[in-house]
Scaffold this motif. Structure first.
Motif, PDB file in Angstrom:
ATOM      1  N   THR A  30       0.840  -1.206   0.000  1.00  0.00           N
ATOM      2  CA  THR A  30       0.000   0.000   0.000  1.00  0.00           C
ATOM      3  C   THR A  30       0.870   1.250   0.000  1.00  0.00           C
ATOM      4  O   THR A  30       0.558   2.230  -0.687  1.00  0.00           O
ATOM      5  CB  THR A  30      -0.965  -0.009   1.200  1.00  0.00           C
ATOM      6  OG1 THR A  30      -1.807  -1.167   1.083  1.00  0.00           O
ATOM      7  CG2 THR A  30      -1.822   1.237   1.239  1.00  0.00           C
ATOM      8  N   THR A  31       1.959   1.213   0.744  1.00  0.00           N
ATOM      9  CA  THR A  31       2.895   2.342   0.744  1.00  0.00           C
ATOM     10  C   THR A  31       3.426   2.584  -0.666  1.00  0.00           C
ATOM     11  O   THR A  31       3.494   3.724  -1.126  1.00  0.00           O
ATOM     12  CB  THR A  31       4.070   2.073   1.717  1.00  0.00           C
ATOM     13  OG1 THR A  31       3.551   1.959   3.034  1.00  0.00           O
ATOM     14  CG2 THR A  31       5.109   3.175   1.657  1.00  0.00           C
TER      15      THR A  31
ATOM     16  N   LEU B 134       2.006   1.711  -3.485  1.00  0.00           N
ATOM     17  CA  LEU B 134       0.908   2.135  -4.358  1.00  0.00           C
ATOM     18  C   LEU B 134       0.579   3.613  -4.204  1.00  0.00           C
ATOM     19  O   LEU B 134       0.088   4.238  -5.146  1.00  0.00           O
ATOM     20  CB  LEU B 134      -0.341   1.292  -4.074  1.00  0.00           C
ATOM     21  CG  LEU B 134      -0.269  -0.173  -4.486  1.00  0.00           C
ATOM     22  CD1 LEU B 134      -1.426  -0.958  -3.890  1.00  0.00           C
ATOM     23  CD2 LEU B 134      -0.251  -0.300  -6.003  1.00  0.00           C
ATOM     24  N   THR B 135       0.836   4.161  -3.038  1.00  0.00           N
ATOM     25  CA  THR B 135       0.485   5.558  -2.772  1.00  0.00           C
ATOM     26  C   THR B 135       1.699   6.488  -2.769  1.00  0.00           C
ATOM     27  O   THR B 135       1.543   7.693  -2.557  1.00  0.00           O
ATOM     28  CB  THR B 135      -0.255   5.667  -1.420  1.00  0.00           C
ATOM     29  OG1 THR B 135       0.586   5.154  -0.380  1.00  0.00           O
ATOM     30  CG2 THR B 135      -1.562   4.892  -1.460  1.00  0.00           C
TER      31      THR B 135
END
Length: 136
Positions: free
Chosen positions: A113-114, A116-117
């Motif tokens: 997630t890190t 991806l963002t």
């Protein structure tokens, strides 16, 4: 202490190709190694069993170069660090996610997630000690 698997981490910046010059390739390998410490116990020894590695590259636009050329320098940076030797790698999954392409994951880890963002370019690396398990 051996690493606790899976080992996941994110590396900021553009991966360097296998064909890149010596200094830039060595700088990239050092960047990968330094980023890996976020996913490792403080005092660790390398793992000597078989591993699988996933590499997801998120370029800022269209990727320049070929995805296969970024794999070897990344794996080399893990040798004598997370793994003893690159001959332990029995499976590699590498994928680029250029802007505008779907990057949909059903249950991404916190580290993925890190990635991806994060501000692009960024590379997500996942190392598993279960290379014969289900491919995800």
């Amino acid at each position: 202490m051996e690493p606790e698997f899976p080992v996941e981490f994110v590396v900021q910046g553009t991966p360097v190709s296998l064909q890149a010059g010596g200094k830039s390739r060595e700088d990239w390998k050092l960047r990968v190694k330094e980023a890996s410490y976020s996913g490792l116990p403080q005092m660790h020894i390398w793992y000597e069993g078989p591993v699988a590695i996933k590499i997801f590259y998120f370029p800022p636009g269209q990727m320049i170069g070929d995805i296969d050329n970024i794999i070897k320098p990344i794996i080399d940076s893990l040798s004598e660090h997370i793994i003893k030797d690159d001959n332990q790698v029995v499976r590699v999954t590498a994928q680029k996610f250029e802007e505008g392409q779907p990057a949909s994951f059903s249950d991404p880890s916190e580290v993925l997630t890190t990635a991806l963002t994060a501000i692009r370019p960024v590379t997500y690396i996942h190392i598993s000690d279960n290379p014969f398990g289900e491919i995800q």
